[in-house]
Motif scaffolding. Structure first.
Motif, PDB file in Angstrom:
ATOM      1  N   SER A  62       1.712  -7.933   0.489  1.00 21.29           N
ATOM      2  CA  SER A  62       1.972  -9.244  -0.120  1.00 21.29           C
ATOM      3  C   SER A  62       1.399 -10.372   0.739  1.00 21.29           C
ATOM      4  O   SER A  62       0.797 -11.319   0.217  1.00 21.29           O
ATOM      5  N   ALA A  63       1.561 -10.274   2.046  1.00 20.92           N
ATOM      6  CA  ALA A  63       1.029 -11.298   2.958  1.00 20.92           C
ATOM      7  C   ALA A  63      -0.503 -11.320   2.911  1.00 20.92           C
ATOM      8  O   ALA A  63      -1.108 -12.403   2.958  1.00 20.92           O
ATOM      9  N   LEU A  64      -1.118 -10.157   2.803  1.00 20.42           N
ATOM     10  CA  LEU A  64      -2.580 -10.094   2.705  1.00 20.42           C
ATOM     11  C   LEU A  64      -3.061 -10.762   1.422  1.00 20.42           C
ATOM     12  O   LEU A  64      -4.048 -11.501   1.426  1.00 20.42           O
ATOM     13  N   LYS A  93      -0.872  -0.224   1.810  1.00 24.60           N
ATOM     14  CA  LYS A  93      -0.393   0.498   0.627  1.00 24.60           C
ATOM     15  C   LYS A  93      -0.450   2.012   0.795  1.00 24.60           C
ATOM     16  O   LYS A  93       0.316   2.738   0.177  1.00 24.60           O
ATOM     17  N   GLY A  94      -1.369   2.492   1.623  1.00 26.74           N
ATOM     18  CA  GLY A  94      -1.649   3.915   1.711  1.00 26.74           C
ATOM     19  C   GLY A  94      -0.801   4.702   2.665  1.00 26.74           C
ATOM     20  O   GLY A  94      -0.928   5.911   2.734  1.00 26.74           O
ATOM     21  N   PRO A 121       4.999   2.838   3.161  1.00 27.26           N
ATOM     22  CA  PRO A 121       4.101   1.759   2.737  1.00 27.26           C
ATOM     23  C   PRO A 121       4.699   0.392   3.093  1.00 27.26           C
ATOM     24  O   PRO A 121       5.914   0.213   3.061  1.00 27.26           O
ATOM     25  N   ASP A 122       3.825  -0.529   3.448  1.00 27.89           N
ATOM     26  CA  ASP A 122       4.278  -1.837   3.902  1.00 27.89           C
ATOM     27  C   ASP A 122       4.023  -2.886   2.818  1.00 27.89           C
ATOM     28  O   ASP A 122       2.989  -3.554   2.808  1.00 27.89           O
ATOM     29  N   TYR A 137      -9.810  -5.393   1.987  1.00 27.22           N
ATOM     30  CA  TYR A 137      -9.573  -4.086   1.375  1.00 27.22           C
ATOM     31  C   TYR A 137      -9.133  -3.052   2.403  1.00 27.22           C
ATOM     32  O   TYR A 137      -8.252  -2.239   2.128  1.00 27.22           O
ATOM     33  N   GLY A 138      -9.715  -3.070   3.596  1.00 27.80           N
ATOM     34  CA  GLY A 138      -9.294  -2.124   4.630  1.00 27.80           C
ATOM     35  C   GLY A 138      -7.832  -2.284   4.994  1.00 27.80           C
ATOM     36  O   GLY A 138      -7.074  -1.314   5.034  1.00 27.80           O
ATOM     37  N   ALA A 139      -7.411  -3.521   5.242  1.00 22.48           N
ATOM     38  CA  ALA A 139      -6.018  -3.776   5.610  1.00 22.48           C
ATOM     39  C   ALA A 139      -5.078  -3.512   4.432  1.00 22.48           C
ATOM     40  O   ALA A 139      -3.989  -2.946   4.605  1.00 22.48           O
ATOM     41  N   TYR A 140      -5.493  -3.900   3.226  1.00 17.82           N
ATOM     42  CA  TYR A 140      -4.656  -3.721   2.033  1.00 17.82           C
ATOM     43  C   TYR A 140      -4.440  -2.230   1.742  1.00 17.82           C
ATOM     44  O   TYR A 140      -3.318  -1.790   1.485  1.00 17.82           O
TER      45      TYR A 140
END
Length: 174
Positions: free
Chosen positions: A87-89, A75-76, A81-82, A68-71
């Motif tokens: 998607s990779a996560l 997104k944030g 935004p990446d 959740y931290g990385a996601y």
């Protein structure tokens, strides 16, 4: 001989008096300087204690918190935004079967299925909720907004025994 003795005593006394005077003055100055410096030093702003985050390999709550931290970071980033990283996560943390179900859920509901929202939360927490069957459940609380306009969403994230996410719901699996 007595004159030399008196003269050497007199110069010895002078040296002792001079050393005593220097010592007394030196000590007086050294005790006054810190007091003066303290009196004129500006007040320091209080500094909050540094925060720390820790985790342990193999713990479900750590794994979900990492995801959740990385996601949320991916997104944030509002300026850039990446989507590739997000998607990779998903590919790394979600089981392929759940990823397919989540994509279908997102098409039906029109929001991000991992966050259950259109926007990105301002804060999040991950809390261990214990074993469920052969898996483990973690409660993720997402806080959206700030001040008086905050809204919290509680998600129940279920991991299989090999630490891949198999479900994200708004109700516990217990």
């Amino acid at each position: 001989m007595s004159k030399r003795t008196y003269a050497s005593r007199r110069s010895g006394r002078r040296a002792a008096v001079a050393a005593g005077l220097l010592l007394a003055v030196g000590l007086g100055v050294s005790t006054q300087v810190p007091a003066q410096a303290a009196a004129h030093a500006p007040a320091k702003a209080s500094v909050a204690a540094p925060r720390s985050v820790s985790g342990t390999t193999g713990q479900a709550v750590t794994r979900v918190a990492d995801f959740y931290g990385a996601y949320i970071d991916a997104k944030g980033d509002y300026t850039d935004p990446d989507a590739t990283l997000a998607s990779a996560l998903r590919k790394h943390y979600l089981t392929p079967e759940f990823a397919e179900r989540l994509a279908a859920w997102e098409r039906t509901n029109g929001v991000d299925g991992v966050l259950r929202a259109q926007n990105v939360p301002a804060q999040w927490t991950a809390t261990d909720n214990g074993a469920v069957g052969n898996g483990h459940e973690v409660i993720v609380t997402l806080t959206f907004g700030s001040g008086e306009t905050t809204q919290r969403t509680r998600l129940y994230v279920l991991l299989e025994r090999y630490d891949r996410i198999v479900d994200i719901t708004t109700a516990t699996n217990r």
